[in-house]
Each structure stands twice: as structure tokens, then as C-alpha cells.
Design a protein around this motif. Sequence first.
Motif: not given
Length: 231
Positions: A25-26, A31-34, A38-39, A86-89
Amino acid sequence: MYKDIKVIAFDADDTLWVNETYFRDAENEFAALLNDYETENKIHQELFKKEIDNLELYGYGVKGFTLSMIECALELSNYQIPQKTLDRILNIGKEMLEKPIELLDGVEEVLQQLQGKYKLIVATKGDLLDQQRKLEKSGISKYFHHVEVMSEKKPIDYKKMLQRLDINPADLLMIGNSLKSDVLPLIEVGASAIHIPFHTTWAHETVSKEQKSTTDYKTLSNIKEVIDLLK
């Protein structure tokens, strides 16, 4: 087959309670945040590579995973990642550490039946503080004589554990979800092992078809089946 067993060791993550699901899930949220950089497939690949590269430095567990996500985000964004992202990560990692402990089906029932008949121990790997926290929150620590948190689960690590606890390999049965970490090394040191697959397996824990087919171990679909095997 198991008549001489005196000690039963259990892996923790994805054997006693749910764990890998939270990592998947993480990874998906990461991936959605980035996705501006990138793909999704490439992001997953790069994060996995970063985790493997960092294993020697950070070891296993949520903290090392979080640091790997941060490094990966910086590199994929060419160090342009917003501070808010970054804070969300960082918060993804904190939320993982605060997840409730969800015991897998049949775990406590099996521990209740085995307690008193065998010496029960936990043999897991990962971050010491996090594993201790999870065991405490699980409500099942009372069933275990000893908890071993290893940085790795290779034959040499199990040999050290057996020597330290004065356990004859032939007296030990290990139960776990990972062939690579919980089954094959135990067979190699002369112990017995039972494989109970979890529906999700980290790519780092997969083994070849040859390794699966050339080793003598039992595979069960649910931990409750252990009781009948030990009769």
C-alpha cells in the motif's frame, strides 16, 4: 516426522500477523506521489533497487524503507521534489509504524494448543524496536519463551541462535511464510521447517523453482493445519 520436536519457532511478519500488505500500500501511494517524474512501473523498480542497495546500511523494516523512499524521490525528481511531498513520504513511514496488529487466522488458537507441549519462540528479522512493539501490541507475547530479532536469516544466523539458546537442530521446527528466510536455511542447518505462504511476497524473498523442489519441507495453507501434523 515431528515426534522429536521440542522447540517451535515462528516467524513474525506475515506468519503471525499482517505486514507485507502495508508495504505494498505504501509503495502504491509513493508511486502516485512521484507520477509527475516517472511511470508507475519505473518508480516501483527504482524503489526496489534502492531498498536492496540500502539493506546493508539500514537493514529490514519500516525505517529503512522510509529512508529508501526519500532517497528514491530525491533522485527521480532530480532533487526538485517539493518539501510537502517529502513530508508526506515521512508520514507514510510513521503511519506504517502505527498500524494496528492484525493477527492471521488461527494464530492465537494454535499458540494456545501448543503452549506447554513445546517451547515456543519467535525468530524474526527486522528493526528491533519495531518488532518488539508489534509483539507487545499483538497480545500474544505471553505464549513465547524467547524472542529472537535477527538482522539476517541465513544459516549462520540460525546456527548462532541455536547455540545461544542451547537447542539441538533436530529438536527445532520453524514455521514461516518465506522459503528464502524461514525454510531453506533451517533445512540446511538440520532443523525442520513448515512453509505457510502469505498471499503477498516481497520480491527479495522469492526463490527459484529448483530451490522449491529440491528441499524436504511441508507447505500448509493455514497455520491451524500445524496441529494435525504434530499429532
